[in-house]
Design a protein around this motif. Structure first.
Motif, PDB file in Angstrom:
ATOM      1  N   PRO A  66      10.160  -3.568  -4.190  1.00  0.00           N
ATOM      2  CA  PRO A  66       9.531  -3.888  -2.903  1.00  0.00           C
ATOM      3  C   PRO A  66      10.520  -3.757  -1.759  1.00  0.00           C
ATOM      4  O   PRO A  66      11.720  -3.986  -1.931  1.00  0.00           O
ATOM      5  N   ILE A  67      10.019  -3.381  -0.608  1.00  0.00           N
ATOM      6  CA  ILE A  67      10.858  -3.279   0.585  1.00  0.00           C
ATOM      7  C   ILE A  67      10.674  -4.542   1.413  1.00  0.00           C
ATOM      8  O   ILE A  67       9.551  -4.901   1.784  1.00  0.00           O
ATOM      9  N   ALA A  68      11.785  -5.215   1.668  1.00  0.00           N
ATOM     10  CA  ALA A  68      11.768  -6.454   2.441  1.00  0.00           C
ATOM     11  C   ALA A  68      12.376  -6.206   3.818  1.00  0.00           C
ATOM     12  O   ALA A  68      13.218  -5.320   3.995  1.00  0.00           O
ATOM     13  N   PHE A  69      11.964  -7.021   4.769  1.00  0.00           N
ATOM     14  CA  PHE A  69      12.554  -6.988   6.107  1.00  0.00           C
ATOM     15  C   PHE A  69      13.288  -8.302   6.313  1.00  0.00           C
ATOM     16  O   PHE A  69      12.683  -9.375   6.288  1.00  0.00           O
ATOM     17  N   ARG A 171       2.246  -5.184  -2.525  1.00  0.00           N
ATOM     18  CA  ARG A 171       0.804  -5.372  -2.672  1.00  0.00           C
ATOM     19  C   ARG A 171       0.455  -6.852  -2.809  1.00  0.00           C
ATOM     20  O   ARG A 171      -0.596  -7.301  -2.354  1.00  0.00           O
ATOM     21  N   GLU A 172       1.333  -7.599  -3.466  1.00  0.00           N
ATOM     22  CA  GLU A 172       1.100  -9.026  -3.661  1.00  0.00           C
ATOM     23  C   GLU A 172       2.442  -9.741  -3.700  1.00  0.00           C
ATOM     24  O   GLU A 172       3.493  -9.110  -3.793  1.00  0.00           O
ATOM     25  N   ARG A 173       2.401 -11.047  -3.611  1.00  0.00           N
ATOM     26  CA  ARG A 173       3.643 -11.823  -3.612  1.00  0.00           C
ATOM     27  C   ARG A 173       4.451 -11.583  -4.875  1.00  0.00           C
ATOM     28  O   ARG A 173       3.911 -11.344  -5.948  1.00  0.00           O
ATOM     29  N   LEU A 174       5.751 -11.653  -4.710  1.00  0.00           N
ATOM     30  CA  LEU A 174       6.657 -11.441  -5.826  1.00  0.00           C
ATOM     31  C   LEU A 174       6.941 -12.767  -6.507  1.00  0.00           C
ATOM     32  O   LEU A 174       6.472 -13.820  -6.085  1.00  0.00           O
ATOM     33  N   GLY A 175       7.741 -12.722  -7.559  1.00  0.00           N
ATOM     34  CA  GLY A 175       8.063 -13.933  -8.289  1.00  0.00           C
ATOM     35  C   GLY A 175       9.467 -14.425  -7.983  1.00  0.00           C
ATOM     36  O   GLY A 175      10.163 -13.893  -7.118  1.00  0.00           O
ATOM     37  N   GLU A 186      -0.780 -10.479   3.865  1.00  0.00           N
ATOM     38  CA  GLU A 186      -1.138 -11.881   4.086  1.00  0.00           C
ATOM     39  C   GLU A 186      -1.092 -12.242   5.557  1.00  0.00           C
ATOM     40  O   GLU A 186      -1.736 -13.208   5.985  1.00  0.00           O
ATOM     41  N   GLN A 187      -0.324 -11.475   6.324  1.00  0.00           N
ATOM     42  CA  GLN A 187      -0.170 -11.752   7.744  1.00  0.00           C
ATOM     43  C   GLN A 187      -1.011 -10.807   8.611  1.00  0.00           C
ATOM     44  O   GLN A 187      -0.779 -10.666   9.805  1.00  0.00           O
ATOM     45  N   GLY A 188      -2.002 -10.181   7.958  1.00  0.00           N
ATOM     46  CA  GLY A 188      -2.952  -9.367   8.703  1.00  0.00           C
ATOM     47  C   GLY A 188      -2.509  -7.956   9.019  1.00  0.00           C
ATOM     48  O   GLY A 188      -3.099  -7.302   9.879  1.00  0.00           O
ATOM     49  N   LEU A 189      -1.482  -7.470   8.313  1.00  0.00           N
ATOM     50  CA  LEU A 189      -0.957  -6.126   8.567  1.00  0.00           C
ATOM     51  C   LEU A 189      -1.027  -5.323   7.270  1.00  0.00           C
ATOM     52  O   LEU A 189      -0.438  -5.702   6.263  1.00  0.00           O
ATOM     53  N   ASP A 190      -1.733  -4.219   7.302  1.00  0.00           N
ATOM     54  CA  ASP A 190      -1.908  -3.409   6.087  1.00  0.00           C
ATOM     55  C   ASP A 190      -0.686  -2.511   5.899  1.00  0.00           C
ATOM     56  O   ASP A 190      -0.738  -1.305   6.170  1.00  0.00           O
ATOM     57  N   VAL A 191       0.399  -3.106   5.453  1.00  0.00           N
ATOM     58  CA  VAL A 191       1.665  -2.390   5.258  1.00  0.00           C
ATOM     59  C   VAL A 191       2.100  -2.595   3.810  1.00  0.00           C
ATOM     60  O   VAL A 191       2.518  -3.687   3.427  1.00  0.00           O
ATOM     61  N   GLU A 237       7.458  -4.459 -12.429  1.00  0.00           N
ATOM     62  CA  GLU A 237       7.139  -3.491 -13.474  1.00  0.00           C
ATOM     63  C   GLU A 237       5.906  -2.693 -13.053  1.00  0.00           C
ATOM     64  O   GLU A 237       4.872  -3.255 -12.702  1.00  0.00           O
ATOM     65  N   ASP A 238       6.039  -1.392 -13.101  1.00  0.00           N
ATOM     66  CA  ASP A 238       4.974  -0.516 -12.616  1.00  0.00           C
ATOM     67  C   ASP A 238       4.935   0.730 -13.491  1.00  0.00           C
ATOM     68  O   ASP A 238       5.159   1.844 -13.024  1.00  0.00           O
ATOM     69  N   TYR A 239       4.654   0.505 -14.775  1.00  0.00           N
ATOM     70  CA  TYR A 239       4.703   1.628 -15.712  1.00  0.00           C
ATOM     71  C   TYR A 239       3.530   2.570 -15.490  1.00  0.00           C
ATOM     72  O   TYR A 239       2.373   2.152 -15.455  1.00  0.00           O
ATOM     73  N   ARG A 240       3.851   3.844 -15.334  1.00  0.00           N
ATOM     74  CA  ARG A 240       2.832   4.891 -15.228  1.00  0.00           C
ATOM     75  C   ARG A 240       3.223   6.023 -16.159  1.00  0.00           C
ATOM     76  O   ARG A 240       4.391   6.457 -16.145  1.00  0.00           O
ATOM     77  N   ASN A 241       2.265   6.495 -16.931  1.00  0.00           N
ATOM     78  CA  ASN A 241       2.565   7.636 -17.789  1.00  0.00           C
ATOM     79  C   ASN A 241       2.625   8.919 -16.967  1.00  0.00           C
ATOM     80  O   ASN A 241       2.475   8.891 -15.731  1.00  0.00           O
ATOM     81  N   SER A 242       2.828  10.028 -17.621  1.00  0.00           N
ATOM     82  CA  SER A 242       3.048  11.294 -16.919  1.00  0.00           C
ATOM     83  C   SER A 242       1.913  11.636 -15.958  1.00  0.00           C
ATOM     84  O   SER A 242       2.143  11.964 -14.789  1.00  0.00           O
ATOM     85  N   ALA A 243       0.675  11.556 -16.447  1.00  0.00           N
ATOM     86  CA  ALA A 243      -0.467  11.934 -15.608  1.00  0.00           C
ATOM     87  C   ALA A 243      -0.602  11.017 -14.401  1.00  0.00           C
ATOM     88  O   ALA A 243      -0.785  11.476 -13.265  1.00  0.00           O
TER      89      ALA A 243
END
Length: 267
Positions: A66-69, A171-175, A186-191, A237-243
């Motif tokens: 995730p990218i934080a500011f 996309r959602e809060r981290l742990g 959550e703050q009304g900005l689709d970023v 974790e964001d596992y995606r196969n080849s396709a």
């Protein structure tokens, strides 16, 4: 998981151009794979990479970072909405530091905040440093206002209350320690924008070769060592196969190209 030894070869330079040129010499050879992120997508969009990036074989995506500011503890920017409001009033009024080049994921994420409030992304005050460590030093020294970065390396500073994170472009809060940090959504900005980390192979790999590597990485993500690394580094974790990885790369490329075109960086 792999019954032979592994060698790591570093091929720096050219925004992955050197590494891709090396990989392109081994068409159909599944003995060589490359760790990659969104940087070569940017380089491809801006013409820095001449090879057709999408001719290489996507193998698997493992994580997203995730990218934080980040701001100083005493900063008047308290929330992601505060940052966006300042950019809407005057895009050049906030200096945003990042490493290590314009047009990268951290620059794109900054531009998406400005876009979300109809600010001119070409007027953003972007300050580029050679490393995120240098960018953080500039932030702590009061030379810049905000740092756009993946936050894993700076968690001790957050816990020591030397810095604050008004928002994260996830996309959602981290742990873990970042569970208290709200997302821009959550703050009304689709970023939403992150830094994917995965593997690609040379051109022309067969379905069987791709399945082999998919099995290797599927085994990896089930290990205790992998779970510990995720927690330690605050990776998602964001596992995606080849396709699926191939589809995601093309979708991210369209976002990158769109923003880079608006920034005047696509030739």
């Amino acid at each position: 998981m792999i019954e032979t030894s592994l060698s790591v070869i570093n091929k720096p330079g050219g925004s992955y151009g050197v590494a891709l040129a090396y990989l392109s010499q081994f068409s159909g050879d599944a003995h060589r794979v490359m760790i990659q992120t969104s940087t070569p997508l940017t380089a491809y969009a801006t013409g820095q990479i001449k090879a057709n990036y999408f001719e290489f074989t996507p193998i698997a995506n493992l994580i997203s970072e995730p990218i934080a500011f980040i701001v100083r503890a005493e900063s008047p920017i308290k929330t992601g909405r505060d940052l966006a409001d300042r950019l809407r009033a005057d895009p050049a009024s906030v200096s945003i530091s990042l490493a290590a080049a314009r047009g990268n994921a951290y620059h794109i994420a900054s531009a998406l905040i400005a876009r979300a409030v109809s600010a001119d992304i070409k007027k953003l005050k972007i300050v580029v440093f050679n490393s995120s460590g240098e960018a953080m030093a500039a932030l702590l020294g009061g030379h810049v206002d905000v740092l756009s970065v993946t936050p894993g390396n700076f968690l001790p500073m957050l816990q020591a209350q030397k810095i604050r994170i008004p928002a994260v472009a996830a996309r959602e809060r981290l742990g873990g320690p970042l569970a208290v940090v709200p997302t821009f959504r959550e703050q009304g900005l689709d970023v939403v924008f992150d830094v994917p980390r995965g593997f690609i192979g040379p051109k022309g790999l067969s379905a069987d070769q791709v399945r082999y590597w998919d099995g290797v990485f599927q085994g990896l993500i089930k290990t205790d060592e992998w779970r510990q690394a995720l927690e330690r580094n605050q990776w998602v974790e964001d596992y995606r196969n080849s396709a699926d990885m191939g589809k995601d790369l093309k979708a991210q490329y369209e976002i990158l190209k769109d923003v880079l075109t608006e920034l005047g960086m696509v030739k």
